[in-house]
Write a protein that holds these residues in place. Structure first.
Motif, short mmCIF file in Angstrom:
data_model
loop_
_atom_site.label_atom_id
_atom_site.label_comp_id
_atom_site.label_asym_id
_atom_site.label_seq_id
_atom_site.Cartn_x
_atom_site.Cartn_y
_atom_site.Cartn_z
N ASN A 162 0.88 -1.16 0.00
CA ASN A 162 0.00 0.00 0.00
C ASN A 162 0.92 1.22 0.00
OD1 ASN A 162 -1.62 2.24 0.75
ND2 ASN A 162 -3.11 0.86 1.68
N LYS A 163 0.91 1.96 -1.09
CA LYS A 163 1.85 3.08 -1.23
C LYS A 163 1.65 4.17 -0.17
CE LYS A 163 2.45 2.65 -6.23
NZ LYS A 163 2.32 3.41 -7.47
N LYS A 164 0.40 4.39 0.24
CA LYS A 164 0.11 5.45 1.20
C LYS A 164 0.59 5.08 2.61
CE LYS A 164 -4.16 6.11 2.47
NZ LYS A 164 -5.59 6.45 2.42
N THR A 165 0.28 3.86 3.06
CA THR A 165 0.59 3.46 4.43
C THR A 165 1.93 2.74 4.54
OG1 THR A 165 -0.49 1.31 4.20
CG2 THR A 165 -1.86 3.19 4.94
N GLN A 166 2.50 2.32 3.39
CA GLN A 166 3.73 1.53 3.32
C GLN A 166 3.57 0.16 3.95
OE1 GLN A 166 6.67 2.39 1.49
NE2 GLN A 166 5.01 3.68 0.75
N ASP A 210 -7.20 3.88 -2.76
CA ASP A 210 -5.89 3.37 -2.37
C ASP A 210 -5.12 2.99 -3.63
OD1 ASP A 210 -6.06 3.70 0.36
OD2 ASP A 210 -6.36 1.57 0.83
N LYS A 211 -3.84 3.28 -3.62
CA LYS A 211 -2.93 2.91 -4.72
C LYS A 211 -1.99 1.85 -4.16
CE LYS A 211 -4.13 6.41 -7.47
NZ LYS A 211 -5.14 6.18 -8.45
#
Length: 194
Positions: free
Chosen positions: A60-64, A99-100
């Motif tokens: 998940n690019k946002k949350t890592q 989500d990306k």
């Protein structure tokens, strides 16, 4: 469990695209929020004709947060318990609209797939298995050497492709990378029923 119980009955619309390949190769599909992230990852790879001979994970690019199998997590020396999640303990409902995500398959060839959560709805019954709505292109060829070698294969005129490559690919049959068989792929998706 990494999930959002209120979205477990929701239908997720997702678009996944093979990164760095032209022409664009992608799938748009729906899946139940109650599906495990493991099943999501495996189904997406199957949609692109992976043979599952290699490891993979979803970021998940946002949350890592990185979703992968427990064996990979146990072996990773740099694994961070704050961001490493066993993909069998997470559900699709954990993800938010917009989500990306980044799906990586085969860390040597390094196939990358951009995954976008397009929509989440509760106005229809969630599908029992992933259902591909549309798409374009064949997908990947395992062990060809990654996206750059796949691009080279695609760009080479069919009469100029090395005959040894054709023999290696599929027992003498060239693979048409423009081919997208929605019906066949959806039949394969039935094995991922909830």
């Amino acid at each position: 469990m990494f999930e959002n119980q209120t979205r477990n009955r929701a239908t997720y619309e997702i678009r996944v695209k093979l990164k760095s390949f032209k022409p664009s190769t992608w799938r748009r599909f729906i899946i139940s929020g109650n599906t495990s992230v493991k099943t999501l990852e495996v189904a997406m790879l199957d949609m692109f004709n992976a043979d599952f001979g290699h490891m993979f994970d979803l970021l998940n690019k946002k949350t890592q947060e990185r979703f992968e199998n427990a064996e990979s997590i146990a072996e990773a020396k740099d694994w961070d318990p704050a961001t490493g999640i066993d993909y069998e303990k997470a559900k699709v409902s954990y993800f938010e609209k917009r989500d990306k995500l980044l799906l990586t398959y085969d860390y040597g060839d390094s196939w990358k797939f951009e995954v976008d959560i397009k929509n989440i709805t509760t106005d229809q019954a969630a599908p029992k298995c992933p259902k591909i709505l549309s798409g374009k292109g064949y997908g990947i060829i395992d062990d060809i050497g990654g996206v750059w070698s796949l691009q080279d294969y695609y760009d080479t005129p069919k009469d100029k492709v090395d005959p040894e490559m054709i023999d290696w690919l599929a027992g003498g049959e060239a693979i048409n990378l423009d081919n997208f068989d929605n019906e066949e792929l959806n039949q394969r998706m039935e094995q991922y029923k909830n």
